[in-house]
Scaffold this motif. Structure first.
Motif, mmCIF file in Angstrom:
data_model
loop_
_atom_site.group_PDB
_atom_site.id
_atom_site.type_symbol
_atom_site.label_atom_id
_atom_site.label_comp_id
_atom_site.label_asym_id
_atom_site.label_seq_id
_atom_site.Cartn_x
_atom_site.Cartn_y
_atom_site.Cartn_z
ATOM 1 N N TYR A 93 0.841 -1.198 0.000
ATOM 2 C CA TYR A 93 0.000 0.000 0.000
ATOM 3 C C TYR A 93 0.879 1.252 0.000
ATOM 4 C CZ TYR A 93 -4.143 -2.780 1.240
ATOM 5 O OH TYR A 93 -5.180 -3.677 1.243
ATOM 6 N N THR A 94 0.290 2.326 -0.466
ATOM 7 C CA THR A 94 0.932 3.637 -0.378
ATOM 8 C C THR A 94 0.210 4.455 0.683
ATOM 9 O OG1 THR A 94 1.539 3.632 -2.720
ATOM 10 C CG2 THR A 94 1.524 5.763 -1.601
ATOM 11 N N VAL A 95 0.970 4.990 1.623
ATOM 12 C CA VAL A 95 0.408 5.826 2.682
ATOM 13 C C VAL A 95 0.734 7.285 2.380
ATOM 14 C CG1 VAL A 95 0.565 6.466 5.116
ATOM 15 C CG2 VAL A 95 0.527 4.058 4.456
ATOM 16 N N ARG A 96 -0.285 8.119 2.381
ATOM 17 C CA ARG A 96 -0.085 9.560 2.218
ATOM 18 C C ARG A 96 -0.703 10.272 3.411
ATOM 19 N NH1 ARG A 96 -2.103 9.608 -3.872
ATOM 20 N NH2 ARG A 96 -0.247 8.772 -4.899
ATOM 21 N N ILE A 97 0.047 11.181 3.988
ATOM 22 C CA ILE A 97 -0.458 11.974 5.108
ATOM 23 C C ILE A 97 -0.617 13.411 4.636
ATOM 24 C CG2 ILE A 97 0.001 12.809 7.443
ATOM 25 C CD1 ILE A 97 1.590 10.266 7.922
ATOM 26 N N ARG A 98 -1.814 13.950 4.846
ATOM 27 C CA ARG A 98 -2.113 15.322 4.420
ATOM 28 C C ARG A 98 -2.442 16.187 5.630
ATOM 29 N NH1 ARG A 98 -3.140 15.601 -1.170
ATOM 30 N NH2 ARG A 98 -3.509 13.567 -2.161
ATOM 31 N N ASP A 99 -2.068 17.478 5.529
ATOM 32 C CA ASP A 99 -2.444 18.403 6.593
ATOM 33 C C ASP A 99 -3.861 18.898 6.344
ATOM 34 O OD1 ASP A 99 -2.332 20.343 4.605
ATOM 35 O OD2 ASP A 99 -0.431 21.193 5.276
ATOM 36 N N SER A 100 -4.343 19.813 7.191
ATOM 37 C CA SER A 100 -5.731 20.269 7.091
ATOM 38 C C SER A 100 -6.001 21.053 5.812
ATOM 39 C CB SER A 100 -6.085 21.134 8.306
ATOM 40 O OG SER A 100 -5.186 22.226 8.421
ATOM 41 N N MET B 183 -4.747 10.474 7.078
ATOM 42 C CA MET B 183 -3.980 9.463 6.366
ATOM 43 C C MET B 183 -4.827 8.875 5.247
ATOM 44 S SD MET B 183 -2.139 5.955 7.680
ATOM 45 C CE MET B 183 -3.584 4.918 7.544
ATOM 46 N N GLU B 184 -4.258 8.837 4.049
ATOM 47 C CA GLU B 184 -4.908 8.200 2.906
ATOM 48 C C GLU B 184 -4.151 6.921 2.581
ATOM 49 O OE1 GLU B 184 -6.446 12.289 0.700
ATOM 50 O OE2 GLU B 184 -4.791 11.122 -0.149
ATOM 51 N N LEU B 185 -4.899 5.890 2.252
ATOM 52 C CA LEU B 185 -4.311 4.582 1.981
ATOM 53 C C LEU B 185 -4.686 4.159 0.564
ATOM 54 C CD1 LEU B 185 -2.673 2.482 3.631
ATOM 55 C CD2 LEU B 185 -4.846 1.374 4.181
ATOM 56 N N TYR B 186 -3.673 3.812 -0.237
ATOM 57 C CA TYR B 186 -3.908 3.428 -1.628
ATOM 58 C C TYR B 186 -3.326 2.043 -1.880
ATOM 59 C CZ TYR B 186 -4.961 8.369 -2.420
ATOM 60 O OH TYR B 186 -5.508 9.625 -2.361
ATOM 61 N N SER B 187 -4.097 1.215 -2.567
ATOM 62 C CA SER B 187 -3.607 -0.106 -2.963
ATOM 63 C C SER B 187 -3.314 -0.099 -4.459
ATOM 64 C CB SER B 187 -4.647 -1.184 -2.648
ATOM 65 O OG SER B 187 -5.827 -0.969 -3.415
ATOM 66 N N GLY B 188 -2.458 -1.031 -4.903
ATOM 67 C CA GLY B 188 -2.126 -1.105 -6.322
ATOM 68 C C GLY B 188 -1.023 -0.136 -6.692
ATOM 69 N N THR B 189 -0.675 -0.124 -7.972
ATOM 70 C CA THR B 189 0.386 0.754 -8.464
ATOM 71 C C THR B 189 -0.043 1.396 -9.776
ATOM 72 O OG1 THR B 189 1.402 -1.110 -9.634
ATOM 73 C CG2 THR B 189 2.225 -0.612 -7.420
ATOM 74 N N GLY B 190 0.584 2.519 -10.097
ATOM 75 C CA GLY B 190 0.324 3.190 -11.368
ATOM 76 C C GLY B 190 -1.122 3.611 -11.521
ATOM 77 N N ALA B 191 -1.662 3.379 -12.728
ATOM 78 C CA ALA B 191 -3.034 3.791 -13.031
ATOM 79 C C ALA B 191 -4.060 2.956 -12.279
ATOM 80 C CB ALA B 191 -3.283 3.681 -14.533
ATOM 81 N N ALA B 192 -3.626 1.809 -11.750
ATOM 82 C CA ALA B 192 -4.558 0.909 -11.053
ATOM 83 C C ALA B 192 -4.675 1.231 -9.564
ATOM 84 C CB ALA B 192 -4.103 -0.533 -11.229
ATOM 85 N N VAL C 216 0.217 17.162 0.954
ATOM 86 C CA VAL C 216 0.859 15.910 1.351
ATOM 87 C C VAL C 216 2.161 16.230 2.081
ATOM 88 C CG1 VAL C 216 1.902 13.766 0.547
ATOM 89 C CG2 VAL C 216 -0.145 14.647 -0.580
ATOM 90 N N VAL C 217 2.280 15.760 3.326
ATOM 91 C CA VAL C 217 3.487 16.026 4.115
ATOM 92 C C VAL C 217 4.378 14.792 4.215
ATOM 93 C CG1 VAL C 217 2.393 17.864 5.443
ATOM 94 C CG2 VAL C 217 2.281 15.515 6.287
ATOM 95 N N GLN C 218 3.816 13.620 3.895
ATOM 96 C CA GLN C 218 4.633 12.409 3.883
ATOM 97 C C GLN C 218 3.974 11.348 3.010
ATOM 98 O OE1 GLN C 218 5.183 9.422 7.228
ATOM 99 N NE2 GLN C 218 7.154 10.478 7.370
ATOM 100 N N GLU C 219 4.804 10.568 2.319
ATOM 101 C CA GLU C 219 4.302 9.464 1.497
ATOM 102 C C GLU C 219 5.273 8.297 1.612
ATOM 103 O OE1 GLU C 219 3.534 8.499 -3.224
ATOM 104 O OE2 GLU C 219 2.835 10.412 -2.406
ATOM 105 N N LYS C 220 4.738 7.110 1.914
ATOM 106 C CA LYS C 220 5.586 5.927 2.081
ATOM 107 C C LYS C 220 4.873 4.677 1.588
ATOM 108 C CE LYS C 220 8.723 7.128 5.874
ATOM 109 N NZ LYS C 220 9.231 6.727 7.213
ATOM 110 N N LYS C 221 5.674 3.643 1.287
ATOM 111 C CA LYS C 221 5.143 2.336 0.913
ATOM 112 C C LYS C 221 5.158 1.434 2.145
ATOM 113 C CE LYS C 221 4.953 3.069 -3.623
ATOM 114 N NZ LYS C 221 3.694 3.019 -4.414
#
Length: 210
Positions: free
Chosen positions: A114-121, A160-169, A125-130
């Motif tokens: 998964y890709t984790v993205r943390i956003r402020d108010s 925190m936003e959580l994304y699965s998959g890679t690229g366009a998927a 995006v203040v951080q992004e990690k796998k």
């Protein structure tokens, strides 16, 4: 909040009732002391009666508002108590970090990368990690409260936003968690339930296991 509103409305009702009593006394005194040869003008008397009627209506309205607020508060309490001992699913995406950072606890329904993205108010995006997660297993993501470049951030709410998959998927996945409700908190006027160490507003509860 509900307590403050109740006190405020009760005070308003009392003030209006006092005004009604004073108005009635003045009108009665005026009628008693008027000159019989020059009685009060009929139009003026009618206007005063209309004013008296309006005061009565205001008192009735305030009383009904007090009853509605009391009923609403009672319904909130009853609804909140219904969660006690139940397992709930709640939105775990937004937290307010402490000086040492923040921790998100969530349960992914599928395993994998998964890709984790943390956003402020503001949505920045203040951080992004796998990360690699296991399906249906409680997971934690700890953030030290710093941006990717190492700059410390404040204690405003972060999402925190959580994304699965890679690229366009890539697909965004809901950040949710499950836990048993152990207590109900009404001290702030807004119902909250306690799940583990968290105090969660009812609005963030997404489901309940019967």
């Amino acid at each position: 909040m509900a307590t403050t509103s109740s006190v405020s409305n009760t005070a308003t009702t009392s003030t209006t009732a006092t005004a009604q009593s004073t108005f009635l006394q003045l009108l009665t005194t005026q009628l008693k002391n008027q000159d019989p040869t020059q009685p009060m003008d009929a139009n003026q008397f009618t206007q005063q009666l209309v004013q008296y009627s309006q005061v009565e209506q205001q008192i009735a309205t305030n009383s009904k508002l007090d009853n509605m607020i009391a009923a609403f508060t009672g319904n909130q309490t009853t609804t909140s108590l219904g969660y006690l001992g139940k397992t709930v699913t709640y939105d775990a995406s937004t937290v307010s970090p402490t000086s040492t950072g923040a921790t998100w606890t969530f349960t992914p329904t599928q395993g994998g990368e998964y890709t984790v993205r943390i956003r402020d108010s503001s949505g920045v995006v203040v951080q992004e990690k796998k990360v690699t997660l296991t399906a249906n297993q409680s997971s934690e993501y700890q953030w030290d409260g710093k941006r990717s470049d190492g700059q410390s951030m404040g204690t405003q709410p972060y999402t925190m936003e959580l994304y699965s998959g890679t690229g366009a998927a890539t697909t965004q996945v809901a950040v949710t968690h499950k836990g048993q409700v152990s207590a109900v908190d009404m001290s702030t006027g807004t119902p909250r339930v306690t799940v583990g160490a968290l105090n969660i507003p009812l609005a963030r509860i997404l489901g309940i296991a019967l």
